[in-house]
Design an enzyme around this catalytic site. Sequence first.
Site, mmCIF file in Angstrom:
data_model
loop_
_atom_site.group_PDB
_atom_site.id
_atom_site.type_symbol
_atom_site.label_atom_id
_atom_site.label_comp_id
_atom_site.label_asym_id
_atom_site.label_seq_id
_atom_site.Cartn_x
_atom_site.Cartn_y
_atom_site.Cartn_z
ATOM 1 N N HIS A 258 0.834 -1.216 0.000
ATOM 2 C CA HIS A 258 0.000 0.000 0.000
ATOM 3 C C HIS A 258 0.869 1.267 0.000
ATOM 4 O O HIS A 258 0.789 2.092 -0.905
ATOM 5 C CB HIS A 258 -0.880 0.041 1.258
ATOM 6 C CG HIS A 258 -1.719 -1.164 1.488
ATOM 7 N ND1 HIS A 258 -1.415 -2.142 2.404
ATOM 8 C CD2 HIS A 258 -2.889 -1.537 0.931
ATOM 9 C CE1 HIS A 258 -2.348 -3.055 2.408
ATOM 10 N NE2 HIS A 258 -3.253 -2.727 1.529
HETATM 11 C C1 BDR Z 1 -2.960 1.245 5.195
HETATM 12 O O1 BDR Z 1 -3.269 0.846 6.527
HETATM 13 C C2 BDR Z 1 -2.089 0.681 7.266
HETATM 14 O O2 BDR Z 1 -2.184 -0.399 8.146
HETATM 15 C C3 BDR Z 1 -0.990 0.531 6.263
HETATM 16 O O3 BDR Z 1 0.239 1.011 6.786
HETATM 17 C C4 BDR Z 1 -1.457 1.355 5.094
HETATM 18 O O4 BDR Z 1 -1.079 2.707 5.222
HETATM 19 C C5 BDR Z 1 -3.577 0.236 4.240
HETATM 20 O O5 BDR Z 1 -4.959 0.194 4.402
#
Ligand code: BDR
Length: 329
Positions: A258
């Site tokens: 992500h």
């Molecule tokens: C996002 O949620 C967090 O847990 C991760 O670091 C990322 O930024 C993904 O949904």
Amino acid sequence: MTNLSNQSTPLIIDTDGGVDDALALIMALNSPQIDLKAITVLAGNIDVDRAAKNVLRVISIVEPDKIPTVAKGCEKPLVNPPFNAAGIHGTDGLGELYRFQQADGSPRYPQLTLEPADENAIDILLKAAQNYGENLTIVALGPLTNIATALQQDAETMKKIGRIIIMGGAVKVPGNISAAAEFNFFVDPHAAQVVMESGIPLTLVGLDVAMKAPLPRAVVEENLQKHPSKITQFIADCTEIYMAFYRDNEGFYGCYLHDPLALAVAIDPSLVKTELLYMVVETEGRFTKGLSLADLRDRRDESENPPNIDVCLDVDTQKFLQLFEQLVA
Ligand code: BDR
Ligand code: CA
């Protein structure tokens, strides 16, 4: 959007210090196309103190020539109580790094010597907005509480910045923390809505594209074998629990990149296809808190609801993974 591929442009990373945040930071610290002015930190995946330590841990492993300022910001969301993701990122936010030892029994990740700055993250954001104006890009990898707080303190100054690239939301796909919401927007939907209303040029790197950027465990292990280093060892260690979560819950032994994808879009905007849309974030919904609601109607009235965000809807996964591997090896 400013293309950073031909020049090094001032950038701030705003992060909640988890595992995929760490991978994004490694990319940024290794990228010649990024002039990383500061890293602002907030609570999200883990509390803000721990998140700042995790950022400093990454810096101590990458050992960049220039150490960026690391500043702590918001300890909790604007309105809602804190909500973390320690169950996925580990109680330390980095996959329980204290478990690992060297051959001689000493800790592989010893006590840190680096410290966060005394200055608050919000002041750092406002100063950078003032100093770099439209040349400044912020890449937001956590809940948007720091940025919303800076906007609430001094919107005029914040509006000088060029663009915010946001990892958050899910437009045409389901959420990941609830059926409706992606984690960062779920944790602080009020902050996300403040940013949506800000008028600052925004790019959304949501689950629509992030779920198309998987990193299999086998690739991490192969990289460690082929290019053994402090960085590849750290990546194998910090992703172990995170990847086991996906293996046990989603049948895929690996993780989604992500936050690295959001960072990659700052380096090379041509990696993604975007659509300019009008978006709001649900702050109160009984079942839909944190939902990123884009107006996708053919007959939408753009004079009433002018588009406020460039939403990434497709990604060149191969090209992204090449860039990722090049910057983290
Ligand atoms: C996002 O949620 C967090 O847990 C991760 O670091 C990322 O930024 C993904 O949904
Ligand atoms: Ca994050």
